[in-house]
Design a protein around this motif. Structure first.
Motif, short mmCIF file in Angstrom:
data_model
loop_
_atom_site.label_atom_id
_atom_site.label_comp_id
_atom_site.label_asym_id
_atom_site.label_seq_id
_atom_site.Cartn_x
_atom_site.Cartn_y
_atom_site.Cartn_z
N SER A 90 1.08 -1.08 0.01
CA SER A 90 0.06 -0.27 0.19
C SER A 90 0.68 1.17 -0.05
CB SER A 90 -0.85 -0.16 1.13
OG SER A 90 -1.81 -1.22 1.27
N PRO A 91 0.41 2.38 -0.49
CA PRO A 91 1.26 3.76 -0.66
C PRO A 91 0.88 4.22 0.69
CG PRO A 91 -0.97 3.97 -1.60
CD PRO A 91 -0.94 2.61 -1.16
N VAL A 92 1.23 3.54 1.84
CA VAL A 92 1.51 4.04 3.27
C VAL A 92 2.76 4.44 3.64
CG1 VAL A 92 0.81 3.60 5.66
CG2 VAL A 92 -0.70 2.88 3.85
N GLN A 96 4.50 5.45 9.44
CA GLN A 96 3.21 4.75 10.00
C GLN A 96 3.16 3.57 10.38
OE1 GLN A 96 -0.39 6.37 7.96
NE2 GLN A 96 0.85 8.08 6.84
N VAL A 97 3.93 2.75 9.24
CA VAL A 97 3.73 1.25 9.46
C VAL A 97 4.69 0.98 10.71
CG1 VAL A 97 4.43 -0.82 8.35
CG2 VAL A 97 3.44 1.03 6.92
N THR A 100 2.54 1.53 13.63
CA THR A 100 1.64 0.41 14.06
C THR A 100 2.31 -1.06 14.29
OG1 THR A 100 1.40 -0.01 11.74
CG2 THR A 100 -0.28 1.12 12.63
N GLY A 103 2.83 -0.43 17.87
CA GLY A 103 1.51 -0.91 18.76
C GLY A 103 1.13 -2.03 18.79
N PHE A 104 1.25 -2.93 17.62
CA PHE A 104 0.67 -4.23 17.73
C PHE A 104 1.56 -4.94 18.74
CE2 PHE A 104 -1.39 -4.27 13.47
CZ PHE A 104 -2.41 -4.65 13.90
#
Lengths: 133, 338
Positions: A90-92, A96-97, A100, A103-104
């Motif tokens: 994805s274009p993320v 940000q990845v 998360t 976070g996980f």
């Protein structure tokens, strides 16, 4: 069929993970069969009971090894032979990845600790009180 | 109406039902530290939503599933665009879900406080973030011609987005307090009633400001001006909003909750109707917007799935209604086993 070099997954981790998974699976079958043979003499077999107790985390390890085999083993494809993983990303933004992923890790660590704390607490109580509750 | 339009409104309906059902348990979770003074009251509040909250979240999965199956392009762009917001919602829902299960397993104040905090944050966070996400969809999102998002999490936290978050949060907390008025007794019920009475003017104010702000910030009203009959939806929603206060004053708490449910469904449809046929409007260039027609699956897929929905939606509705019927009425002491 031998794939071209740039279509091969990293072989060593897949090789080790697969054998680790199969070894664990074989161990589970053997210890279960042995446990069935000794089922009327369980209290006289402290070694077997200890082995059973310390085997509790092993199925989780086997599951993780299995995932490494399937997910790493099909690289660089996300849909084998049709779509490369790099085209499916994805274009993320990577930042940000990473957030998360952290976070996980935090959320699942908390849940892991809490879950094991509960299992520990209930195991400590022993079967008699567990039946009463 | 063509197939894509049917699926567009089905998509909207699933979101509306999700907000209507999970909304009250988000509300109860947010109210937990404020209304639950004693441990028994807190347990009553959790038992009031205990058998229902996970069934309610099925509507979120259906809404996501329908987006994936009927509008795959919207699904991929939405999940990349709202990545951080949706991941925060996911973490919140994970923590909240296990908290209901873990909380009463150990008789220890610190243990219970930890999971109560998770229930509070896990309820407040999604209520706010769903509002922020939807307000931003109404407003338009900076997506370019390739559907790639040209912004960050903070782009979403614009005044209109935050207003939407506040509107959803107040609506859900009011919805939750009304649910408690039907489920609790004694002091807890009285506190729920007074919370509902205090929240209602706040919701009215937020709704009026949101309706007015939408004139300036969004193009939601274009569809309404083309078909003035659609203003009936807004009128009905406002009537439902006023109905909450009317039934609260008459102490008809279940009717007040129903009016609140209708308000939430109406508010969702207010936005969905205004959006049509756009699903993710671009505010870089309106031509980059994803619409129900440009991002739908093949007609064959839509037809097959429509048959699946016609067959299975009644089944799902039946067992959900059954669950509500089974757990209707006040929470009693024997229900505090959750």
């Amino acid at each position: 069929m031998i794939s071209p070099r740039d279509e091969r997954p990293p072989v060593l981790p897949v090789f080790l993970a697969f054998r680790g998974m199969v070894a664990l699976g074989t161990y589970f079958i053997l210890i279960t069969l042995y446990g069935m043979l000794r089922r009327n003499k369980l209290l006289e077999s402290p070694l077997l009971l200890k082995a059973m107790l310390f085997s509790i985390p092993l199925p989780y390890l086997a599951i993780q090894l299995g995932w490494i085999v399937t997910e790493l083993g099909r690289q660089p494809w996300i849909v084998w032979g049709m779509m490369r993983t790099s085209y499916a990303a994805s274009p993320v933004a990577a930042s940000q990845v990473i957030m998360t992923l952290i976070g996980f890790t935090l959320v699942y660590s908390l849940l892991g600790f809490a879950g094991y704390y509960l299992i520990y607490k209930h195991a400590k109580q022993g079967p008699a009180t567990a039946q009463a509750a | 109406m063509d197939l894509q339009a049917i699926w567009f409104f089905l998509w909207g309906l699933l979101w509306a039902v999700f907000f209507m059902t999970d909304g009250f348990d988000f509300g109860v979770g947010t109210l937990l530290p404020f209304l639950g003074k004693t441990d028994e009251e807190k347990q009553t509040m959790i038992a009031a939503i205990g058998p229902l909250w996970d069934g309610n979240e099925v509507w979120l999965i259906s809404a996501g599933g329908v987006t994936f199956a009927a509008f795959p392009l919207v699904y991929s762009v939405m999940f990349s665009t709202l990545y951080s917001a949706l991941m925060l919602i996911l973490f919140a829902l994970i923590l909240r879900g296990v908290s209901f299960e873990f909380r009463n397993k150990v008789e220890d104040q610190r243990w219970k406080r930890l999971w109560d905090a998770c229930i509070f944050i896990g309820s407040l966070g999604p209520a706010l973030l769903f509002g922020v996400a939807f307000a931003n969809i109404f407003r338009g999102i900076p997506i370019d011609q390739n559907g790639i998002y040209q912004g960050s999490l903070f782009t979403l936290l614009n005044p209109y987005g935050l207003l939407g978050g506040l509107l959803f949060l107040i609506a859900f907390v009011l919805h939750g307090s009304l649910w408690l008025t039907t489920k609790a007794r004694g002091e807890l019920q009285q506190r729920a009633v007074s919370a509902a009475n205090r929240l209602w003017p706040a919701l009215l104010a937020a709704a009026v400001i949101f309706l007015a702000a939408s004139i300036f910030v969004t193009s939601l009203y274009a569809n309404y001006l083309n078909n003035p009959i659609l203003f009936a939806v807004i009128l009905l929603t406002v009537c439902a909003l006023l109905g909450i206060k009317f039934f609260l004053a008459k102490q008809a708490y279940f009717k007040a909750w129903c009016a609140s449910a209708l308000t939430i469904v109406g508010t969702t449809f207010y936005g969905i109707i205004g959006l049509y046929p756009k699903m993710l409007p671009s505010n870089i260039d309106v031509a980059y917007s994803l619409t129900a027609h440009s991002s739908a699956s093949s007609p064959q897929t839509l037809k097959i799935m429509l048959m699946v929905v016609v067959l299975f939606l009644p089944v799902v509705l039946a067992y959900q209604v059954w669950a509500y019927f089974l757990f209707k009425g006040e929470v009693t002491e024997k229900d505090l086993v959750y």
